[in-house]
Scaffold this active site. Structure first.
Site, PDB file in Angstrom:
ATOM      1  N   ASP A  58      38.327   0.981  29.073  1.00 59.33           N
ATOM      2  CA  ASP A  58      38.112   1.659  30.349  1.00 59.33           C
ATOM      3  C   ASP A  58      39.210   1.289  31.354  1.00 59.33           C
ATOM      4  OD1 ASP A  58      36.065   3.130  32.067  1.00 59.33           O
ATOM      5  OD2 ASP A  58      36.351   1.307  33.228  1.00 59.33           O
ATOM      6  N   ASP A  97      18.409   6.981  24.547  1.00 59.17           N
ATOM      7  CA  ASP A  97      18.251   5.601  24.066  1.00 59.17           C
ATOM      8  C   ASP A  97      18.665   5.521  22.589  1.00 59.17           C
ATOM      9  OD1 ASP A  97      15.992   6.710  22.697  1.00 59.17           O
ATOM     10  OD2 ASP A  97      14.831   6.449  24.535  1.00 59.17           O
ATOM     11  N   ASN A 139      12.068   7.518  23.227  1.00 58.79           N
ATOM     12  CA  ASN A 139      10.755   6.996  23.639  1.00 58.79           C
ATOM     13  C   ASN A 139      10.113   7.840  24.739  1.00 58.79           C
ATOM     14  OD1 ASN A 139      12.257   6.342  25.838  1.00 58.79           O
ATOM     15  ND2 ASN A 139      11.712   4.174  25.890  1.00 58.79           N
ATOM     16  N   ASP A 177      10.944   8.663  27.879  1.00 58.08           N
ATOM     17  CA  ASP A 177      10.862   8.252  29.287  1.00 58.08           C
ATOM     18  C   ASP A 177      11.873   8.987  30.173  1.00 58.08           C
ATOM     19  OD1 ASP A 177      13.235   7.146  28.522  1.00 58.08           O
ATOM     20  OD2 ASP A 177      12.789   5.124  29.225  1.00 58.08           O
ATOM     21  N   ASP A 205      32.604   1.067  24.396  1.00 58.81           N
ATOM     22  CA  ASP A 205      33.360   1.133  25.642  1.00 58.81           C
ATOM     23  C   ASP A 205      33.534  -0.287  26.165  1.00 58.81           C
ATOM     24  OD1 ASP A 205      34.485   2.397  27.964  1.00 58.81           O
ATOM     25  OD2 ASP A 205      33.112   4.078  27.604  1.00 58.81           O
ATOM     26  N   GLU A 213      41.985   4.367  27.900  1.00 61.61           N
ATOM     27  CA  GLU A 213      41.730   5.453  28.852  1.00 61.61           C
ATOM     28  C   GLU A 213      42.950   5.569  29.763  1.00 61.61           C
ATOM     29  OE1 GLU A 213      39.128   7.068  32.570  1.00 61.61           O
ATOM     30  OE2 GLU A 213      39.202   4.926  32.168  1.00 61.61           O
ATOM     31  N   HIS A 263      32.918  12.493  29.990  1.00 67.83           N
ATOM     32  CA  HIS A 263      31.848  12.330  30.981  1.00 67.83           C
ATOM     33  C   HIS A 263      32.375  12.306  32.412  1.00 67.83           C
ATOM     34  CE1 HIS A 263      33.642   8.460  30.537  1.00 67.83           C
ATOM     35  NE2 HIS A 263      32.948   7.979  31.540  1.00 67.83           N
ATOM     36  N   ASP A 264      33.688  12.282  32.583  1.00 73.20           N
ATOM     37  CA  ASP A 264      34.265  12.275  33.934  1.00 73.20           C
ATOM     38  C   ASP A 264      34.789  13.641  34.349  1.00 73.20           C
ATOM     39  OD1 ASP A 264      33.850   9.530  34.343  1.00 73.20           O
ATOM     40  OD2 ASP A 264      35.750   9.012  33.393  1.00 73.20           O
ATOM     41  N   ASP A 307      16.504  11.274  23.829  1.00 75.54           N
ATOM     42  CA  ASP A 307      15.469  10.378  24.363  1.00 75.54           C
ATOM     43  C   ASP A 307      14.428  10.124  23.277  1.00 75.54           C
ATOM     44  OD1 ASP A 307      13.581   9.029  25.802  1.00 75.54           O
ATOM     45  OD2 ASP A 307      13.056  10.711  27.117  1.00 75.54           O
TER      46      ASP A 307
HETATM   47  C1  NOJ Z   1      36.452   5.257  33.904  1.00 76.48           C
HETATM   48  C2  NOJ Z   1      35.132   5.743  33.385  1.00 76.48           C
HETATM   49  O1  NOJ Z   1      35.362   6.767  32.460  1.00 76.48           O
HETATM   50  C3  NOJ Z   1      34.336   6.188  34.587  1.00 76.48           C
HETATM   51  O2  NOJ Z   1      33.164   6.876  34.228  1.00 76.48           O
HETATM   52  C4  NOJ Z   1      34.039   4.987  35.418  1.00 76.48           C
HETATM   53  O3  NOJ Z   1      33.381   5.391  36.600  1.00 76.48           O
HETATM   54  C5  NOJ Z   1      35.317   4.237  35.808  1.00 76.48           C
HETATM   55  N1  NOJ Z   1      36.241   4.109  34.714  1.00 76.48           N
HETATM   56  C6  NOJ Z   1      34.990   2.844  36.290  1.00 76.48           C
HETATM   57  O4  NOJ Z   1      34.588   2.041  35.212  1.00 76.48           O
HETATM   58 CA    CA Z   2      14.297   6.945  26.614  1.00 75.37          CA
END
Ligand code: NOJ
Ligand code: CA
Length: 567
Positions: free
Chosen positions: A196, A30, A24, A26, A99, A275, A335-336, A22
């Site tokens: 994606d 970013d 700035n 908030d 992405d 993906e 991240h999933d 982060d």
């Molecule tokens: C795959 C992405 O990795 C996930 O985070 C997202 O929710 C879905 N595709 C929909 O875009």
């Molecule tokens: Ca920020």
């Protein structure tokens, strides 16, 4: 090594922009924050970044619902900030891939606003419309897949949540618009894209109803409670039945070829990573995507030597069969998914197992993808206060559990906290300071910070500790980069029946490297993988002499040992 492309020799690092740094103050990551961490990335040794979506978005799916494909989300900065980040990476010899979300846009994207405004506007067919829901399809995030819009008096289709309408990829104008967006970033100099959810781009043209006996909420619940092999098999089958007509439909390969042709218009070996795990997306080898992820490696409760060997045998055989040999790509987290430390830990040896698994991804044949935070040993944070959830999918499921499935609220809160992806998206822990040093004291970060920052899980403390996670990752990365065999060599498993440890060779004409990973809490005595050779240490997680006779190799509990094989 010389004839390998940059994306084959690179070590990728995924940045989740909202949580990384982060700048700035908030409470949300970013570009100024990312720019301030360029030297950190360079010191880590990674040489390519995959940036999760940085585009303007109403954030129903944390940026995966894009409302402008050629912009920068205002909370992340400006296009000028983006350029500074890209230039900063390039100046340091690092690449950047973005992405690209092809299947759907945000429901606030001007394309959708126009498409839904009437049945005869110029973009009327840019999305998938029907007068009445033509079938019982489900959205994989929030129940029904068809949502009504009063403006048009029709329903639109969405594989993901209702704020993510699916584009109609049969429309040539849609393709044109999306390829133009891709060109916009390619012209700015980005090095490629992570694509994606490609499997969801087309739907069964006959709109065949699914025949699963459950809806999404019921199936999620069933998945939580399934424990016997029969129950597990049944819920797996239901997942397949529920979505079989909405994924993997004809047309995808022709589309990927078109996109590859767009990317290939640009110099510098721009790349595409899908993906998806299906190697069919590599086409004939050079006409579709460059790589797809080896997701089967991470699809396990525990990473064991048997699992890895089976995975490598099957995966490499598939890639070898392609007309132009395919290149592997390994990862254990993003991240999933639950963080490596938590997901593959045994609650007793989390640190040791996370270090072994890091070594695995960084020594297997193929391009490694790391996820921000794993290099300091970040763990999942279970959010037990439903009001703090930001992952809309979990918010929806939490409500369903209480309202429709009659689950007790306390249990529903726990289940939602366990299933949400928020747990592995918490802010990066930069220091033992308020908010883990992510944002200033008194500012509320967009997701709670994992309190274990004060127990050493933070970058600043680890910087100065030679035995820290961070320095462990740095050393491993440096060893991989310096070794032609680890970077590009062939894979050959050794001691294939060993239950406790996984040993293998990586070989080029000029170098042979042994990798031995002891997954057990007990020592391994006197394995004899390579009689007659001398092992010259490149890396060990433990103290060991520079040279070891290969006929007499013992491994300490959880040891990672990497050595050049000589005579
Ligand atoms: C795959 C992405 O990795 C996930 O985070 C997202 O929710 C879905 N595709 C929909 O875009
Ligand atoms: Ca920020």
């Amino acid at each position: 090594m010389t004839d390998l492309k940059w994306w084959q020799t690179a070590i990728f690092y995924q940045i989740y922009p909202r949580s990384f740094a982060d700048g700035n103050g908030d409470g949300s990551g970013d570009f100024p924050g990312m720019i301030a961490k360029l030297d950190y990335l360079q010191a880590l040794g990674v040489n390519a970044i995959w940036l999760s979506p940085h585009f303007p978005s109403p954030n129903w799916d944390c940026g995966y619902d894009i409302s402008d494909y050629c912009g920068v989300a205002p909370e992340y900065g400006t296009l000028a900030d983006f350029r500074r980040f890209l230039d900063g990476l390039h100046q340091r010899g690092m690449r950047l891939i973005l992405d690209l979300v092809l299947n759907h846009t945000s429901d606030e994207h001007p394309w959708f606003l126009e498409s839904k405004s009437s049945r005869d506007n110029p973009k009327a067919d840019w999305y998938v419309w029907a007068d009445t829901p033509p079938n019982n399809w489900q959205s994989c995030f929030d129940g029904e897949a068809w949502t009504y819009t009063p403006e048009r008096g029709q329903y639109y289709y969405h594989y993901f949540m209702q704020q993510q309408p699916d584009l109609n990829w049969h429309s040539p104008a849609v393709k044109q618009a999306m390829w133009d967006a891709a060109r916009f970033w390619l012209e700015l100099g980005v090095d490629g894209f992570r694509l994606d959810a490609i499997g969801t781009i087309y739907e069964d043209p006959d709109l065949t109803p699914h025949d699963a006996p459950v809806n999404l909420a019921e199936l999620r619940r069933l998945s939580e409670t399934a424990s016997t092999p029969a129950e597990i098999q049944r819920k797996d089958k239901y997942w397949e039945d529920l979505f079989r007509h909405q994924i993997g439909q004809p047309g995808l390969h022709a589309l990927m070829k078109e996109l590859r042709a767009v990317v290939d218009e640009y110099p510098g070996d721009r790349m595409l990573v899908g993906e998806d795990e299906d190697i069919a997306y590599l086409g004939e080898g050079e006409d579709e995507l460059n790589i797809v992820f080896n997701f089967p490696l991470m699809r396990a409760d525990r990473i064991t030597p048997d699992h890895i060997r089976r995975n490598q045998r099957e995966r490499l055989a598939l890639l070898d069969e392609l007309p132009v040999r395919g290149w592997p790509c390994n990862t254990l987290g993003n991240h999933d998914s639950s963080r490596i430390s938590t997901r593959f830990g045994d609650r007793e040896h989390e640190v040791e197992l996370a270090r072994l698994n890091a070594a695995l991804v960084l020594t297997l044949r193929g391009t490694p993808f790391l996820y921000n935070g794993e290099e300091i040993g970040m763990t999942d944070l279970i959010i037990t206060e439903p009001g703090q959830l930001r992952d809309t999918m979990a918010v929806w499921y939490h409500q369903q559990m209480i309202a429709d499935l009659g689950v007790d609220p306390a249990e529903a809160a726990l289940r939602a906290g366990e299933m949400t992806r928020d747990k592995n998206r918490t802010p990066f822990q930069w220091a033992d300071a308020p908010n883990g040093g992510f944002c200033p004291p008194g500012v509320q970060p967009w997701l709670p910070v994992n309190p274990d920052f004060s127990a050493g899980v933070n970058a600043a403390d680890q910087e100065t500790d030679p035995d820290s996670f961070l320095n462990y990752y740095r050393r491993l990365i440096a060893v991989r980069k310096a070794s032609p065999a680890l970077t590009g060599g062939e894979y050959q498993p050794l001691d294939e029946h060993a239950k406790d440890y996984f040993a293998f060779l990586r070989t080029t004409d000029d170098q042979t490297v042994l990798v031995a990973l002891n997954y057990a809490s007990k020592p391994v005595q006197n394995t004899a993988p390579l009689p007659g050779s001398i092992l010259r240490k490149l890396f060990s997680s433990h103290h060991r002499p520079a040279d070891t006779a290969a006929g007499d190799l013992s491994l300490a509990p959880f040891e990672v040992y990497i050595a050049e094989v000589g005579r």
